[in-house]
Structures are given as C-alpha cells and as structure tokens.
Write an enzyme that holds these catalytic residues in place. Structure first.
Site, PDB file in Angstrom:
ATOM      1  CB  SER A 142       0.472  -5.282 -10.339  1.00 20.88           C
ATOM      2  OG  SER A 142      -0.448  -5.976  -9.525  1.00 20.88           O
ATOM      3  CE1 TYR A 155      -1.184  -0.264  -8.913  1.00 15.81           C
ATOM      4  CE2 TYR A 155      -2.238  -2.391  -8.583  1.00 15.81           C
ATOM      5  CZ  TYR A 155      -1.115  -1.594  -8.537  1.00 15.81           C
ATOM      6  OH  TYR A 155       0.086  -2.126  -8.106  1.00 15.81           O
TER       7      TYR A 155
HETATM    8  N1  NAP Z   1       3.292  -3.951  -2.580  1.00 14.38           N
HETATM    9  C1  NAP Z   1       2.570  -4.703  -3.389  1.00 14.38           C
HETATM   10  O1  NAP Z   1       1.830  -5.598  -2.935  1.00 14.38           O
HETATM   11  C2  NAP Z   1       2.649  -4.502  -4.869  1.00 14.38           C
HETATM   12  C3  NAP Z   1       2.047  -5.455  -5.693  1.00 14.38           C
HETATM   13  C4  NAP Z   1       2.104  -5.277  -7.055  1.00 14.38           C
HETATM   14  C5  NAP Z   1       2.755  -4.204  -7.601  1.00 14.38           C
HETATM   15  N2  NAP Z   1       3.333  -3.271  -6.785  1.00 14.38           N
HETATM   16  C6  NAP Z   1       3.992  -2.127  -7.430  1.00 14.38           C
HETATM   17  O2  NAP Z   1       5.252  -1.927  -6.835  1.00 14.38           O
HETATM   18  C7  NAP Z   1       5.655  -0.577  -7.032  1.00 14.38           C
HETATM   19  C8  NAP Z   1       6.236  -0.041  -5.731  1.00 14.38           C
HETATM   20  O3  NAP Z   1       5.211   0.013  -4.758  1.00 14.38           O
HETATM   21  P1  NAP Z   1       5.435  -0.372  -3.210  1.00 14.38           P
HETATM   22  O4  NAP Z   1       4.736  -1.628  -2.962  1.00 14.38           O
HETATM   23  O5  NAP Z   1       6.846  -0.239  -2.854  1.00 14.38           O
HETATM   24  O6  NAP Z   1       4.526   0.771  -2.515  1.00 14.38           O
HETATM   25  P2  NAP Z   1       4.907   2.134  -1.771  1.00 14.38           P
HETATM   26  O7  NAP Z   1       5.677   1.835  -0.550  1.00 14.38           O
HETATM   27  O8  NAP Z   1       3.624   2.879  -1.652  1.00 14.38           O
HETATM   28  O9  NAP Z   1       5.883   2.875  -2.790  1.00 14.38           O
HETATM   29  C9  NAP Z   1       5.427   3.596  -3.899  1.00 14.38           C
HETATM   30  C10 NAP Z   1       6.533   4.511  -4.362  1.00 14.38           C
HETATM   31  O10 NAP Z   1       6.082   5.249  -5.515  1.00 14.38           O
HETATM   32  C11 NAP Z   1       6.293   6.636  -5.292  1.00 14.38           C
HETATM   33  N3  NAP Z   1       5.247   7.410  -5.954  1.00 14.38           N
HETATM   34  C12 NAP Z   1       3.904   7.336  -5.748  1.00 14.38           C
HETATM   35  N4  NAP Z   1       3.254   8.248  -6.486  1.00 14.38           N
HETATM   36  C13 NAP Z   1       4.217   8.941  -7.175  1.00 14.38           C
HETATM   37  C14 NAP Z   1       4.193  10.023  -8.083  1.00 14.38           C
HETATM   38  N5  NAP Z   1       3.050  10.618  -8.441  1.00 14.38           N
HETATM   39  N6  NAP Z   1       5.359  10.464  -8.592  1.00 14.38           N
HETATM   40  C15 NAP Z   1       6.541   9.892  -8.236  1.00 14.38           C
HETATM   41  N7  NAP Z   1       6.626   8.863  -7.378  1.00 14.38           N
HETATM   42  C16 NAP Z   1       5.483   8.391  -6.847  1.00 14.38           C
HETATM   43  C17 NAP Z   1       6.250   6.813  -3.779  1.00 14.38           C
HETATM   44  O11 NAP Z   1       7.028   7.912  -3.336  1.00 14.38           O
HETATM   45  P3  NAP Z   1       6.501   9.396  -3.007  1.00 14.38           P
HETATM   46  O12 NAP Z   1       5.269   9.260  -2.181  1.00 14.38           O
HETATM   47  O13 NAP Z   1       7.657   9.995  -2.295  1.00 14.38           O
HETATM   48  O14 NAP Z   1       6.242  10.037  -4.342  1.00 14.38           O
HETATM   49  C18 NAP Z   1       6.935   5.520  -3.315  1.00 14.38           C
HETATM   50  O15 NAP Z   1       8.337   5.692  -3.330  1.00 14.38           O
HETATM   51  C19 NAP Z   1       4.404   0.166  -7.521  1.00 14.38           C
HETATM   52  O16 NAP Z   1       4.494   0.374  -8.923  1.00 14.38           O
HETATM   53  C20 NAP Z   1       3.273  -0.805  -7.234  1.00 14.38           C
HETATM   54  O17 NAP Z   1       2.187  -0.651  -8.107  1.00 14.38           O
HETATM   55  C21 NAP Z   1       3.295  -3.396  -5.433  1.00 14.38           C
END
Ligand code: NAP
Length: 265
Positions: A142, A155
């Site tokens: 991130s 985080y």
């Molecule tokens: N969106 C943003 O603005 C942003 C910015 C910076 C970084 N990121 C990073 O991008 C990545 C993807 O996030 P996203 O934005 O796509 O958000 P999201 O829609 O909330 O997706 C998160 C994913 O991680 C899985 N997950 C969460 N906790 C878990 C656990 N304990 N074990 C296994 N899987 C788990 C969730 O699936 P389940 O609930 O089915 O487990 C979901 O598939 C993350 O690492 C996040 O930190 C996102």
C-alpha cells in the site's frame, strides 16, 4: 501471445476487489488459476463468472491468519498443476482506529493476516519456484507501506514489514530467476474500508469518501499486469495520493506538514 497464457497463478484475496479483478483479467489471458480467500461461496461466484474450463481453476479457501495450513495447500496445487509460476499475495485487511483505541490483539491480528500469512504462503511456494528455476512473486502492499497515516498504525506497520521482508528475499533469490514485485496502491475503489477492522475487532462497515473516489480496480489491475510484464520491482498506483511517497523521500519535513492536514478517514 500473453505471457500469462497457460501459466499457473495463485491469487490470494480473490473473492473481491483487486483480487477478483485480477482473476477475471488473468483468466481472459488464458491463465490457470488458484483462487484463495476465506469465503468459499464468494470464490465460487468469482469462478462461475470466468470463462475458463472447470479444470483450469482451483478454489482453495483458507484464512491467512492460520499459517499452519500453507504447506498442505501448496502440495494440493503442485499435485494438480505440477508447478506454480506466479504467486500474487493480494489478500489483506485494513484498519480504521486510533492507536490509543486499538487493542494489542488487533495489532497482532492485522500482522498475522497481512504479514505472517503472506510470509508463510511465500515460504511454502518458494522451494518449488527455486527448484523449477523460475517464478514471480507479487506482493500487494500500500502507499501506507511507504509512510504512516491516521487510523492505520497496525495496517501501515504490517505493510512496511512486507517491504523489509520481500526486499531482502529479492536479493537472496536474484540469481535463481525468481522475481519479486511489490505493488503500492493508493486509493482503489473496493470494499477495503468497509471490511476494515476497528480497535475492538468490529467491522468499520463504511465506504470512505476518498476510497469511493479512488481508481477503479480494473485500472489498478491493468497497471499491476504491466508492472509484471516489465519486471518492475516496485509500483505505485493511484492518483495524487501517490505523490506523497516522493514528497516523503525528498522533502520529509514538507511531507509531515502536508500529511497532517489530510482528512483522517
Ligand atoms: N483498495 C485500496 O484502496 C487499497 C489500497 C492499498 C492497498 N490495498 C491492498 O489491496 C489488497 C486487496 O484489497 P482490496 O482493496 O481488493 O479489498 P477487499 O475487496 O476488501 O479484498 C480483500 C480480500 O482479502 C481477503 N481476505 C481478507 N482477510 C483475509 C484472511 N484473514 N484470510 C484470507 N483472505 C482474506 C478477502 O476475502 P475473504 O473475506 O473472503 O477472506 C478479500 O478477497 C489488500 O492487501 C489491501 O491491503 C488496497
């Protein structure tokens, strides 16, 4: 021809947001996919939406907080596909709580999921990549893996830790033809803030205004896949928010003044 065609690609966090979009794009390019996250019903939904043959998609649900299962899961993948070409460590959870209101149990939980879960899975997969003398490991960090921000002490720490681990690993495996890309997204329009946990472990359950105005997951994935194709080591994806990374690096005092004035959400 796509570099992803017929390649075996394991995506964590494949049930929503960036991971789901990666699954769609990579399936469209002819990859064989392993889809992981906790919710098997959501993974099934993602699988159904793909146009791939049934035999080319393996659903492997698991909780990143339980690192004890990763060796057995990796064996299942090797038994089915014989190799792993790409590991995309994308699964993770965010946080929305002041440090003073966050229990140490929540700090540990965020570290378990974002850091130790990712490290454990990588350690299970790495011996196979070293043996096959090729592989590509992608880690979704991130922009707060590069600087701290309000409400995200655990985080941000978990994402900073990924940089230390994977920058070190990259050095160690340089000669083995296994590459590492660390992706640092800014605001991407997913459910990340909705799914974030607060200081007592409850769910934040709110779409942050800035996240809602963020880049689409499709654009984020387009840039990630280009980063892989161009063998980048680190990638910043977002709008103006990613300028903060450069500001912190070259003008740290000015960065502190500006970042203090940002909305804490
Ligand atoms: N969106 C943003 O603005 C942003 C910015 C910076 C970084 N990121 C990073 O991008 C990545 C993807 O996030 P996203 O934005 O796509 O958000 P999201 O829609 O909330 O997706 C998160 C994913 O991680 C899985 N997950 C969460 N906790 C878990 C656990 N304990 N074990 C296994 N899987 C788990 C969730 O699936 P389940 O609930 O089915 O487990 C979901 O598939 C993350 O690492 C996040 O930190 C996102």
């Amino acid at each position: 021809m796509s570099i992803f065609k017929n390649k075996v690609i394991w995506i964590t966090g494949a049930s929503s947001g960036i991971g789901e979009t990666l699954a769609k794009e990579l399936a469209a390019e002819g990859a064989k996919l392993i889809l992981s996250s906790r919710r098997s019903d959501e993974l099934e939904r993602v699988k159904k939406a793909l146009k791939s043959a049934d035999s080319e998609i393996l659903i492997l649900p698991f909780d990143l907080a339980d690192a004890s299962k990763t060796d057995a899961l990796t064996k299942l993948v090797i038994d089915k596909f014989g190799r792993i070409d790409f590991l995309i460590n994308n699964g993770g959870i965010s946080q929305r709580s002041l440090t003073k209101d966050t229990s140490i149990a929540i700090d540990r939980k965020v570290m378990e999921v974002n850091f130790f879960g990712t490290v454990a899975l990588t350690k299970s997969v790495l011996p196979f990549m070293l043996k096959q003398k090729s592989g590509h490991i992608i880690v979704v960090s991130s922009i707060v893996g590069k600087f701290g921000f309000y409400l995200r002490s655990a985080y941000s720490a978990s994402k900073h830790a990924l940089h230390g681990f994977f920058d070190s690993l990259r050095l160690e495996i340089y000669k083995d033809n296994v590459n590492i890309l660390i992706v640092c997204p800014g605001k991407i329009r997913t459910n990340i803030s909705v799914n974030a946990i607060t200081g007592d472990g409850s769910t934040h359950n709110k779409m942050d205004e800035s996240t809602d105005k963020g880049l689409s997951p499709e654009e984020c994935v387009r840039q990630i896949l280009n980063g892989i194709r161009n063998n980048k080591e680190e990638l910043y994806i977002g709008g103006n928010d990613i300028n903060a990374i450069w500001l912190k690096r070259f003008f740290p005092k000015l960065f502190s003044k500006i970042i203090r004035k940002q909305k804490a959400e």
